[in-house]
Design a protein around this motif. Structure first.
Motif, PDB file in Angstrom:
ATOM      1  N   ARG A 147      12.291  -0.889  -8.910  1.00  0.00           N
ATOM      2  CA  ARG A 147      11.592  -1.783  -9.853  1.00  0.00           C
ATOM      3  C   ARG A 147      11.332  -3.142  -9.216  1.00  0.00           C
ATOM      4  NH1 ARG A 147       9.675  -5.410 -11.796  1.00  0.00           N
ATOM      5  NH2 ARG A 147       9.451  -6.074 -13.982  1.00  0.00           N
ATOM      6  N   GLU A 148      12.307  -3.657  -8.490  1.00  0.00           N
ATOM      7  CA  GLU A 148      12.171  -4.994  -7.927  1.00  0.00           C
ATOM      8  C   GLU A 148      11.302  -5.034  -6.668  1.00  0.00           C
ATOM      9  OE1 GLU A 148      16.036  -6.770  -7.553  1.00  0.00           O
ATOM     10  OE2 GLU A 148      16.395  -6.713  -9.726  1.00  0.00           O
ATOM     11  N   LEU A 149      11.025  -3.877  -6.087  1.00  0.00           N
ATOM     12  CA  LEU A 149      10.093  -3.839  -4.957  1.00  0.00           C
ATOM     13  C   LEU A 149       8.645  -4.000  -5.418  1.00  0.00           C
ATOM     14  CD1 LEU A 149      11.626  -1.060  -2.683  1.00  0.00           C
ATOM     15  CD2 LEU A 149      11.222  -3.445  -2.044  1.00  0.00           C
ATOM     16  N   ILE A 150       8.396  -3.728  -6.693  1.00  0.00           N
ATOM     17  CA  ILE A 150       7.056  -3.950  -7.223  1.00  0.00           C
ATOM     18  C   ILE A 150       6.716  -5.444  -7.105  1.00  0.00           C
ATOM     19  CG2 ILE A 150       5.638  -3.940  -9.316  1.00  0.00           C
ATOM     20  CD1 ILE A 150       6.052  -1.153  -8.272  1.00  0.00           C
ATOM     21  N   GLY A 151       5.569  -5.723  -6.504  1.00  0.00           N
ATOM     22  CA  GLY A 151       5.151  -7.116  -6.299  1.00  0.00           C
ATOM     23  C   GLY A 151       5.512  -7.687  -4.946  1.00  0.00           C
ATOM     24  N   LYS A 152       6.462  -7.035  -4.246  1.00  0.00           N
ATOM     25  CA  LYS A 152       6.786  -7.473  -2.888  1.00  0.00           C
ATOM     26  C   LYS A 152       5.680  -7.005  -1.933  1.00  0.00           C
ATOM     27  CE  LYS A 152      10.864  -9.106  -4.127  1.00  0.00           C
ATOM     28  NZ  LYS A 152      10.800  -8.839  -5.582  1.00  0.00           N
ATOM     29  N   ASP A 195       1.265  -3.871  17.907  1.00  0.00           N
ATOM     30  CA  ASP A 195       0.340  -4.375  18.937  1.00  0.00           C
ATOM     31  C   ASP A 195      -0.337  -5.674  18.493  1.00  0.00           C
ATOM     32  OD1 ASP A 195       0.856  -2.128  20.587  1.00  0.00           O
ATOM     33  OD2 ASP A 195      -0.601  -0.953  19.438  1.00  0.00           O
ATOM     34  N   GLY A 196       0.410  -6.498  17.779  1.00  0.00           N
ATOM     35  CA  GLY A 196      -0.113  -7.786  17.360  1.00  0.00           C
ATOM     36  C   GLY A 196      -1.051  -7.745  16.179  1.00  0.00           C
ATOM     37  N   LYS A 197      -1.263  -6.568  15.594  1.00  0.00           N
ATOM     38  CA  LYS A 197      -2.204  -6.418  14.476  1.00  0.00           C
ATOM     39  C   LYS A 197      -1.425  -6.365  13.161  1.00  0.00           C
ATOM     40  CE  LYS A 197      -5.637  -3.936  17.243  1.00  0.00           C
ATOM     41  NZ  LYS A 197      -4.876  -3.973  18.519  1.00  0.00           N
ATOM     42  N   LEU A 198      -1.612  -7.372  12.331  1.00  0.00           N
ATOM     43  CA  LEU A 198      -0.920  -7.453  11.046  1.00  0.00           C
ATOM     44  C   LEU A 198      -1.711  -6.729   9.967  1.00  0.00           C
ATOM     45  CD1 LEU A 198       1.347  -8.729   9.235  1.00  0.00           C
ATOM     46  CD2 LEU A 198      -0.267 -10.618   8.848  1.00  0.00           C
ATOM     47  N   THR A 199      -1.026  -5.825   9.262  1.00  0.00           N
ATOM     48  CA  THR A 199      -1.593  -5.211   8.064  1.00  0.00           C
ATOM     49  C   THR A 199      -0.533  -5.297   6.974  1.00  0.00           C
ATOM     50  OG1 THR A 199      -0.923  -3.027   8.917  1.00  0.00           O
ATOM     51  CG2 THR A 199      -3.231  -3.632   9.173  1.00  0.00           C
ATOM     52  N   ALA A 200      -0.966  -5.564   5.743  1.00  0.00           N
ATOM     53  CA  ALA A 200       0.011  -5.772   4.684  1.00  0.00           C
ATOM     54  C   ALA A 200      -0.612  -5.502   3.321  1.00  0.00           C
ATOM     55  CB  ALA A 200       0.544  -7.204   4.722  1.00  0.00           C
ATOM     56  N   GLY A 201       0.238  -5.096   2.380  1.00  0.00           N
ATOM     57  CA  GLY A 201      -0.222  -4.871   1.018  1.00  0.00           C
ATOM     58  C   GLY A 201       0.890  -5.126   0.024  1.00  0.00           C
ATOM     59  N   ARG A 202       0.489  -5.545  -1.173  1.00  0.00           N
ATOM     60  CA  ARG A 202       1.449  -5.782  -2.238  1.00  0.00           C
ATOM     61  C   ARG A 202       1.811  -4.443  -2.884  1.00  0.00           C
ATOM     62  NH1 ARG A 202       2.862 -10.452  -3.898  1.00  0.00           N
ATOM     63  NH2 ARG A 202       0.932 -11.500  -3.253  1.00  0.00           N
ATOM     64  N   ILE A 203       3.090  -4.189  -3.055  1.00  0.00           N
ATOM     65  CA  ILE A 203       3.564  -2.910  -3.581  1.00  0.00           C
ATOM     66  C   ILE A 203       3.273  -2.834  -5.076  1.00  0.00           C
ATOM     67  CG2 ILE A 203       5.596  -1.450  -3.932  1.00  0.00           C
ATOM     68  CD1 ILE A 203       6.820  -2.846  -1.429  1.00  0.00           C
ATOM     69  N   VAL A 204       2.546  -1.760  -5.475  1.00  0.00           N
ATOM     70  CA  VAL A 204       2.187  -1.604  -6.884  1.00  0.00           C
ATOM     71  C   VAL A 204       2.674  -0.271  -7.470  1.00  0.00           C
ATOM     72  CG1 VAL A 204       0.197  -3.138  -6.743  1.00  0.00           C
ATOM     73  CG2 VAL A 204      -0.112  -0.695  -6.290  1.00  0.00           C
ATOM     74  N   GLU A 205       3.332   0.543  -6.648  1.00  0.00           N
ATOM     75  CA  GLU A 205       3.860   1.820  -7.146  1.00  0.00           C
ATOM     76  C   GLU A 205       5.020   2.269  -6.268  1.00  0.00           C
ATOM     77  OE1 GLU A 205       2.335   6.411  -8.111  1.00  0.00           O
ATOM     78  OE2 GLU A 205       0.970   4.956  -7.183  1.00  0.00           O
ATOM     79  N   THR A 206       6.132   2.603  -6.901  1.00  0.00           N
ATOM     80  CA  THR A 206       7.314   3.078  -6.176  1.00  0.00           C
ATOM     81  C   THR A 206       7.942   4.257  -6.913  1.00  0.00           C
ATOM     82  OG1 THR A 206       8.824   1.592  -7.376  1.00  0.00           O
ATOM     83  CG2 THR A 206       7.867   0.755  -5.321  1.00  0.00           C
ATOM     84  N   GLU A 207       8.760   5.020  -6.193  1.00  0.00           N
ATOM     85  CA  GLU A 207       9.588   6.059  -6.805  1.00  0.00           C
ATOM     86  C   GLU A 207      10.989   5.983  -6.223  1.00  0.00           C
ATOM     87  OE1 GLU A 207       6.571   9.747  -7.940  1.00  0.00           O
ATOM     88  OE2 GLU A 207       7.753   9.844  -6.108  1.00  0.00           O
ATOM     89  N   SER A 208      11.990   6.051  -7.080  1.00  0.00           N
ATOM     90  CA  SER A 208      13.375   6.001  -6.608  1.00  0.00           C
ATOM     91  C   SER A 208      13.977   7.403  -6.557  1.00  0.00           C
ATOM     92  CB  SER A 208      14.212   5.094  -7.524  1.00  0.00           C
ATOM     93  OG  SER A 208      14.005   5.418  -8.889  1.00  0.00           O
ATOM     94  N   TYR A 209      14.851   7.616  -5.566  1.00  0.00           N
ATOM     95  CA  TYR A 209      15.530   8.895  -5.365  1.00  0.00           C
ATOM     96  C   TYR A 209      17.024   8.627  -5.229  1.00  0.00           C
ATOM     97  CZ  TYR A 209      10.993  11.024  -5.082  1.00  0.00           C
ATOM     98  OH  TYR A 209       9.730  11.476  -5.412  1.00  0.00           O
ATOM     99  N   ASN A 210      17.767   9.207  -6.181  1.00  0.00           N
ATOM    100  CA  ASN A 210      19.155   8.808  -6.409  1.00  0.00           C
ATOM    101  C   ASN A 210      20.180   9.697  -5.686  1.00  0.00           C
ATOM    102  OD1 ASN A 210      21.137   7.182  -7.605  1.00  0.00           O
ATOM    103  ND2 ASN A 210      21.294   8.493  -9.412  1.00  0.00           N
ATOM    104  N   GLY A 211      19.891  10.038  -4.457  1.00  0.00           N
ATOM    105  CA  GLY A 211      20.891  10.672  -3.597  1.00  0.00           C
ATOM    106  C   GLY A 211      21.375  12.045  -4.017  1.00  0.00           C
TER     107      GLY A 211
END
Length: 213
Positions: A29-34, A41-57
């Motif tokens: 839940r808290e990764l949303i928005g991060k 190779d010096g090339k930056l790519t990035a995106g804001r996290i808008v969907e996650t799924e948790s897996y409880n071991g």
């Protein structure tokens, strides 16, 4: 720790303590928005996290570590939180997960969708796309393709310089972050119904069926 150099001064890498907590659902839940970023190779790519799924071991029938299963592929899930777990799905898609909790507790969070914030031209090149559409980073396979993440990145420290997750001070309103069952885990029986997936309501990059209401 504030990242400087060619990155925004407001970007702070998430510390080990963020990943090593015991509640994987809270972390998802808290990764949303991060922001998930790669710099290869010096090339930056990035995106804001808008969907996650948790897996409880070991107690989660949808987890690769269900029942305490350990294989060469999943061994990384048993390490301390804050490293990458990247696996091949259907022999095609390379899916990026964040390992959480502490050693010998195999929790993980799958990053299912991002909203691009940097390096879109590079993402398009990696994805063999001419035009930026929502499918660029919609779905976990597209996330990895756009950011250049491959299975050989399994084990990479997410506090390093090649792959990292940052907090830039932004957060979505609580009313926009919705919990739903996970996608594609029908084999998990009753565990398939657990509300372990988080999405930003109305965000066009989110995968799966559109939420009603």
């Amino acid at each position: 720790m504030v990242i400087t150099q060619d990155l925004p001064a407001t970007w702070e890498k998430l510390p080990a303590a963020f990943y090593e907590r015991t509640d994987v659902v809270t972390i998802a839940r808290e990764l949303i928005g991060k922001i998930l970023a790669t710099r290869f190779d010096g090339k930056l790519t990035a995106g804001r996290i808008v969907e996650t799924e948790s897996y409880n071991g070991v107690v989660d029938k949808a987890s690769h570590a269900s029942g305490g299963r350990r294989t060469n592929r999943t061994e990384i899930m048993y390490e301390n939180g804050g490293v990458a777990y990247v696996y091949l799905c259907y022999g095609i898609h390379q899916l990026f997960n964040v390992v959480t909790n502490v050693k010998d507790t195999p929790h993980a969070v799958l990053i299912r969708a991002l909203e691009p914030v940097a390096g879109i031209e590079q993402m398009l090149l990696r994805s063999f796309k001419a035009v930026h559409g929502f499918d660029l980073t919609r779905g976990p396979g597209n996330v990895s393709k756009a950011l250049g993440i491959r299975t050989h990145h399994t084990g990479v420290d997410l506090r390093g310089d090649e792959m990292f997750i940052v907090d830039d001070g932004f957060s979505y309103a609580a009313s926009l972050v919705i919990a739903t069952p996970r996608i594609g885990v029908d084999y998990a029986g009753e565990d398939a119904l657990l509300p372990y997936r988080f999405v930003v309501k109305g965000n066009p990059y989110v995968s799966g069926k559109k939420l009603k209401g």
